[in-house]
Design a protein around this motif. Structure first.
Motif, PDB file in Angstrom:
ATOM      1  N   ARG A   1       0.843  -1.195   0.000  1.00  0.00           N
ATOM      2  CA  ARG A   1       0.000   0.000   0.000  1.00  0.00           C
ATOM      3  C   ARG A   1       0.878   1.244   0.000  1.00  0.00           C
ATOM      4  O   ARG A   1       1.645   1.463   0.936  1.00  0.00           O
ATOM      5  CB  ARG A   1      -0.923   0.008   1.224  1.00  0.00           C
ATOM      6  CG  ARG A   1      -1.879  -1.170   1.257  1.00  0.00           C
ATOM      7  CD  ARG A   1      -2.815  -1.116   2.452  1.00  0.00           C
ATOM      8  NE  ARG A   1      -3.644  -2.302   2.519  1.00  0.00           N
ATOM      9  CZ  ARG A   1      -4.771  -2.469   1.823  1.00  0.00           C
ATOM     10  NH1 ARG A   1      -5.193  -1.497   1.036  1.00  0.00           N
ATOM     11  NH2 ARG A   1      -5.471  -3.582   1.911  1.00  0.00           N
TER      12      ARG A   1
ATOM     13  N   LEU B   1       0.967   5.457  -1.950  1.00  0.00           N
ATOM     14  CA  LEU B   1       0.142   6.643  -2.144  1.00  0.00           C
ATOM     15  C   LEU B   1       0.066   6.963  -3.641  1.00  0.00           C
ATOM     16  O   LEU B   1       0.986   6.657  -4.398  1.00  0.00           O
ATOM     17  CB  LEU B   1       0.738   7.840  -1.396  1.00  0.00           C
ATOM     18  CG  LEU B   1       0.909   7.672   0.113  1.00  0.00           C
ATOM     19  CD1 LEU B   1       1.707   8.834   0.687  1.00  0.00           C
ATOM     20  CD2 LEU B   1      -0.445   7.574   0.805  1.00  0.00           C
ATOM     21  N   THR B   2      -1.008   7.589  -4.034  1.00  0.00           N
ATOM     22  CA  THR B   2      -1.190   7.955  -5.440  1.00  0.00           C
ATOM     23  C   THR B   2      -0.266   9.101  -5.810  1.00  0.00           C
ATOM     24  O   THR B   2      -0.306  10.162  -5.193  1.00  0.00           O
ATOM     25  CB  THR B   2      -2.650   8.366  -5.695  1.00  0.00           C
ATOM     26  OG1 THR B   2      -3.499   7.253  -5.421  1.00  0.00           O
ATOM     27  CG2 THR B   2      -2.851   8.808  -7.134  1.00  0.00           C
TER      28      THR B   2
ATOM     29  N   SER C   1       7.156  12.168  -3.658  1.00  0.00           N
ATOM     30  CA  SER C   1       6.019  12.912  -3.124  1.00  0.00           C
ATOM     31  C   SER C   1       5.125  13.311  -4.279  1.00  0.00           C
ATOM     32  O   SER C   1       5.506  13.211  -5.449  1.00  0.00           O
ATOM     33  CB  SER C   1       6.497  14.168  -2.380  1.00  0.00           C
ATOM     34  OG  SER C   1       7.095  15.082  -3.289  1.00  0.00           O
TER      35      SER C   1
ATOM     36  N   HIS D   1       5.826   6.092  -2.084  1.00  0.00           N
ATOM     37  CA  HIS D   1       5.849   5.579  -0.702  1.00  0.00           C
ATOM     38  C   HIS D   1       5.442   4.105  -0.642  1.00  0.00           C
ATOM     39  O   HIS D   1       4.743   3.684   0.279  1.00  0.00           O
ATOM     40  CB  HIS D   1       4.937   6.408   0.210  1.00  0.00           C
ATOM     41  CG  HIS D   1       5.436   7.803   0.439  1.00  0.00           C
ATOM     42  ND1 HIS D   1       5.009   8.603   1.468  1.00  0.00           N
ATOM     43  CD2 HIS D   1       6.346   8.562  -0.230  1.00  0.00           C
ATOM     44  CE1 HIS D   1       5.615   9.772   1.414  1.00  0.00           C
ATOM     45  NE2 HIS D   1       6.434   9.761   0.390  1.00  0.00           N
TER      46      HIS D   1
ATOM     47  N   GLY E   1      -3.379   3.754  -5.081  1.00  0.00           N
ATOM     48  CA  GLY E   1      -2.052   3.716  -4.466  1.00  0.00           C
ATOM     49  C   GLY E   1      -1.656   2.306  -4.059  1.00  0.00           C
ATOM     50  O   GLY E   1      -0.971   2.112  -3.054  1.00  0.00           O
TER      51      GLY E   1
ATOM     52  N   GLU F   1       0.734  13.836   3.915  1.00  0.00           N
ATOM     53  CA  GLU F   1      -0.358  12.879   3.743  1.00  0.00           C
ATOM     54  C   GLU F   1      -1.340  12.878   4.914  1.00  0.00           C
ATOM     55  O   GLU F   1      -2.479  12.438   4.774  1.00  0.00           O
ATOM     56  CB  GLU F   1       0.220  11.470   3.549  1.00  0.00           C
ATOM     57  CG  GLU F   1       0.977  11.306   2.241  1.00  0.00           C
ATOM     58  CD  GLU F   1       0.121  11.592   1.020  1.00  0.00           C
ATOM     59  OE1 GLU F   1      -1.085  11.269   1.062  1.00  0.00           O
ATOM     60  OE2 GLU F   1       0.636  12.167   0.059  1.00  0.00           O
TER      61      GLU F   1
ATOM     62  N   ARG G   1      -5.638  15.228   2.485  1.00  0.00           N
ATOM     63  CA  ARG G   1      -6.961  14.712   2.098  1.00  0.00           C
ATOM     64  C   ARG G   1      -8.048  15.096   3.105  1.00  0.00           C
ATOM     65  O   ARG G   1      -9.189  14.676   2.982  1.00  0.00           O
ATOM     66  CB  ARG G   1      -6.907  13.195   1.950  1.00  0.00           C
ATOM     67  CG  ARG G   1      -5.948  12.722   0.863  1.00  0.00           C
ATOM     68  CD  ARG G   1      -5.952  11.205   0.743  1.00  0.00           C
ATOM     69  NE  ARG G   1      -4.936  10.730  -0.159  1.00  0.00           N
ATOM     70  CZ  ARG G   1      -5.071  10.677  -1.489  1.00  0.00           C
ATOM     71  NH1 ARG G   1      -6.197  11.048  -2.043  1.00  0.00           N
ATOM     72  NH2 ARG G   1      -4.081  10.237  -2.252  1.00  0.00           N
TER      73      ARG G   1
END
Length: 748
Positions: free
Chosen positions: A185, A187-188, A362, A381, A402, A645, A649
């Protein structure tokens, strides 16, 4: 005495190596190894715990504990002393194990009669494989020499594990590394879903023989490689292309400091004296640096340990001859896997890549900018991906979520392919809309533009149905070079961009550097909050030579065609006036030189700070157009760093306070009769795009792939009716309009 200890250590390592070479299964080898270690160190117990999965350790072999506990005793990461060693990556040495915090009594092992405990991690360059433990009936602390010697033995076990020495056919053997499915997992970084095979940017170095027979020869090899490393760093520093102020120079100075560090070399030589080969000695020190890196809270220390890690990789490649070119053939559908990568290196791969997965990076990094320009999915990430992946491994990359599925099970692959097929089918439906305008059922028209940054983007202009380029990022041409590009180079590039646009407007944003985009040849400013620091137009107005050169290149590229220039990150009307004045001066100068002028000049500003929404009316009247930079405006409006992060969001574009700001900007632009566009990630999200259009934003600029979905939704609904829904929700005091908007869409 020290020489005898060295000799004992080398004898033990040779016995371990012989065990590795002997025929037999993985369990036989593990059993023999625990016997050899206990015998050599004179301890009552030696046990090897290996990871069964990412969170579970299993007792895999023991000399001295109950044999029935093997493959039965399991510990969670952090549980008991063994779990603590595995979690922290640091040894535990105690004369009273039961009295230690976190001690866990495991009656099935019979270990309660062994109070002395020494446990060291079995780890290999950031990959924790298990824990090696020795215990004694006599209550005593193990000596520093014994602890250090056990770490050397653990290093050899790590290499043997990597080479598959402990694999076997039975149920009791460990799962084969690099064989089973892994879900990572991240991140986008850039949306999109794709399937392909792993291509490692820097393949893992394989150490075939971790044990050295001849310490003198191994130390000579090490010193020779270190000397070659020092020469390489010196040459890089002396490279004439490098400016004296570049950030890379500071990095190389750190490299040189480490390369000339006597303590670093001495520790590796001590490892060789105890029986390691030169390569294994380098990797042992690198593994310990990685362990310190993971636990370091100080950003400066983390950077320095990161530099040492990179330097160790260079040294390992010199010793083994294993460079980036391993002879492996790039697959036809490569998905690049790397810890991190620079923009120039990523562009070298170009559109051959199906996607990119990075351990670091990033959402605003150079790699993310290039990935967006190349329109390839990117996940950042993705912890441990370079450790888990091997060249050629099948991989599914879900940039929308992600997620990275490495060596996926067939059921996962089937579901993923269904998702990709549905997306492809939707895109083919959108292709039918390519030549149609984005007009709502109420007759309201919205202009859809695309963002670009490379020549490679321009073929998408016609294929996507975009009406022009709402944002051309000019900084990419500066980021991928080790020196400032020449004016002639830029003029040629900008001319080709206009040629390829075939008469459609292209809005060139002047150089937007600083914050997350630092040029390799500019001195870093070491700002505590670079996103709010010396960046974009602030740099241009302070370094006017670069701004003037770029404006000259744009004027020379236009030659009889319309030119649209957009100044980024204007926070005050005075900044726009200064930049506008410089542009007018350059136009006058070029005209005096007898050059052909643009047929028309349109000058605008990017509204990315809330302050500009409150600028005097004269500012809006001065501009030929204004473009809202949605990504920056939102982060400054909510005081939420989009690189963070934890908070990025947290705040929704469709929250009422932010939409009230957008509404105010729309009204001010209407009063001044200046065209307004919205550029940013939200412009490419259909629901957000539709809401912005309902508030009066009549031009949206987005990535090419988003134009179809946005146009599809706009053409199906009444924008004026949605405006009534929004007005009513605001009048009712709703804190977010996402619910009312999506409910209304569901009814449509």
């Amino acid at each position: 005495m020290a020489e005898r200890k060295d000799s004992d250590s080398r004898k033990l390592l040779r016995r371990l190596r012989d065990t590795l070479a002997a025929p037999g299964g993985g369990q036989d080898r593990l059993d023999q190894i625990t016997h050899h270690i206990a015998d050599s160190m004179g301890t009552d117990v030696c046990s090897i715990y290996l990871f069964r999965d990412a969170d579970t350790l299993e007792l895999c072999a023991t000399e001295g504990l109950n044999a029935e506990a093997v493959h039965q005793t399991r510990l969670r990461l952090g549980e008991g002393l063994v779990g603590r060693v595995a979690r922290t990556g640091r040894p535990i040495n105690t004369a009273d194990a039961p009295g230690e915090p976190g001690f866990r009594f495991m009656p099935e092992t019979g270990e309660e009669v062994f109070p002395s405990f020494l446990g060291v991690p079995i780890q290999r360059v950031g990959e924790r494989l298990g824990v090696l433990v020795v215990q004694s009936r006599e209550a005593r602390l193990f000596s520093e020499d014994e602890s250090y010697g056990l770490e050397v033995v653990a290093m050899v076990l790590a290499e043997m594990t990597e080479l598959g020495a402990f694999l076997g056919a039975g149920d009791d053997t460990m799962p084969k590394s690099h064989r089973f499915p892994v879900l990572i997992r991240g991140l986008t970084g850039q949306e999109g879903a794709t399937e392909g095979h792993v291509w490692l940017h820097e393949p893992r170095v394989v150490i075939a023989n971790p044990v050295g027979d001849n310490p003198k020869r191994e130390k000579a090899r090490l010193n020779e490689a270190v000397e070659a490393l020092r020469s390489t760093v010196d040459r890089m520093l002396a490279n004439a292309e490098m400016s004296a102020e570049g950030e890379h120079v500071a990095v190389l100075e750190t490299y040189r400091m480490f390369a000339n560090s006597r303590s670093w070399l001495r520790r590796m030589e001590e490892d060789i004296d105890l029986g390691l080969s030169a390569e294994a000695a380098v990797e042992k020190e690198q593994s310990q640096a990685r362990a310190r890196l993971e636990s370091a809270a100080d950003p400066y220390l983390r950077d320095r340990l990161h530099d040492l890690d990179d330097l160790s990789n260079r040294l390992l490649r010199l010793l083994t001859g294993q460079g980036a070119d391993t002879g492996a053939e790039m697959p036809e559908d490569p998905i690049l896997v790397a810890r991190n990568i620079g923009p120039a290196e990523l562009l070298d791969y170009g559109r051959r890549l199906k996607g990119v997965v990075l351990e670091e990076g990033s959402v605003g990094s150079h790699a993310a900018i290039v990935a967006r320009a190349l329109a390839i999915p990117l996940v950042i990430h993705a912890t441990r991906i370079t450790t888990e992946a091997l060249n050629g491994d099948p991989v599914l990359l879900d940039g929308d979520q992600g997620l990275v599925h490495l060596r996926p099970e067939e059921s996962v692959a089937i579901a993923f392919r269904d998702k990709v097929a549905m997306q492809a089918e939707a895109q083919s439906r959108y292709a039918d809309l390519r030549g149609l305008p984005a007009v709502g059922t109420c007759g309201t028209r919205v202009e859809l533009y695309m963002n670009a940054g490379l020549m490679a983007d321009l073929p998408s202009l016609e294929g996507s149905g975009a009406e022009g380029v709402g944002l051309f990022r000019t900084e990419l041409q500066f980021l991928i070079r080790s020196h400032v590009p020449r004016r002639g180079e830029l003029a040629g590039l900008y001319a080709r961009v206009m040629d390829n646009a075939k008469g459609k407007p292209v809005h060139f944003r002047t150089l937007d550097i600083g914050s997350d985009k630092v040029l390799p040849y500019m001195k870093p400013q070491d700002e505590p909050n670079p996103a709010m620091g010396w960046r974009a137009i602030r740099v241009g107005l302070d370094k006017r030579g670069i701004l003037r050169m770029q404006l000259q290149a744009l004027i020379r590229a236009a030659v009889g065609r319309p030119l649209h220039v957009m100044f980024p990150f204007i926070a005050d009307m005075g900044e726009y006036e200064d930049a506008y004045r410089i542009l007018m001066q350059e136009l006058s100068r070029e005209q005096k030189l007898g050059r052909e002028m643009p047929s028309d000049i349109r000058v605008g500003a990017m509204l990315e700070t809330p302050s500009l929404a409150f600028a005097p009316k004269r500012f809006f009247e001065m501009c030929d157009f204004i473009s809202i930079g949605g990504n920056d405006l939102k982060q400054f409006f909510y005081a939420a760093d989009r690189e963070n992060e934890r908070v990025r969001r947290r705040y929704d574009t469709l929250n009422t306070p932010f939409l009230n700001l957008i509404q105010q900007i729309v009204q001010r632009c209407e009063d001044a009769r200046v065209p307004l566009s919205f550029c940013g990630e939200d412009a490419g999200r259909p629901i957000e795009a539709l809401t912005l259009a309902a508030l009066g934003v009549r031009r949206l600029s987005m990535r090419p792939a988003s134009i179809g979905p946005v146009k599809h939704l706009i053409r199906r609904v009444s924008i004026s009716e949605l405006r009534q829904v929004i007005d009513q929700a605001m009048a009712e005091g709703k804190t977010s309009l996402r619910g009312p908007v999506t409910d209304w869409l569901a009814r449509q």
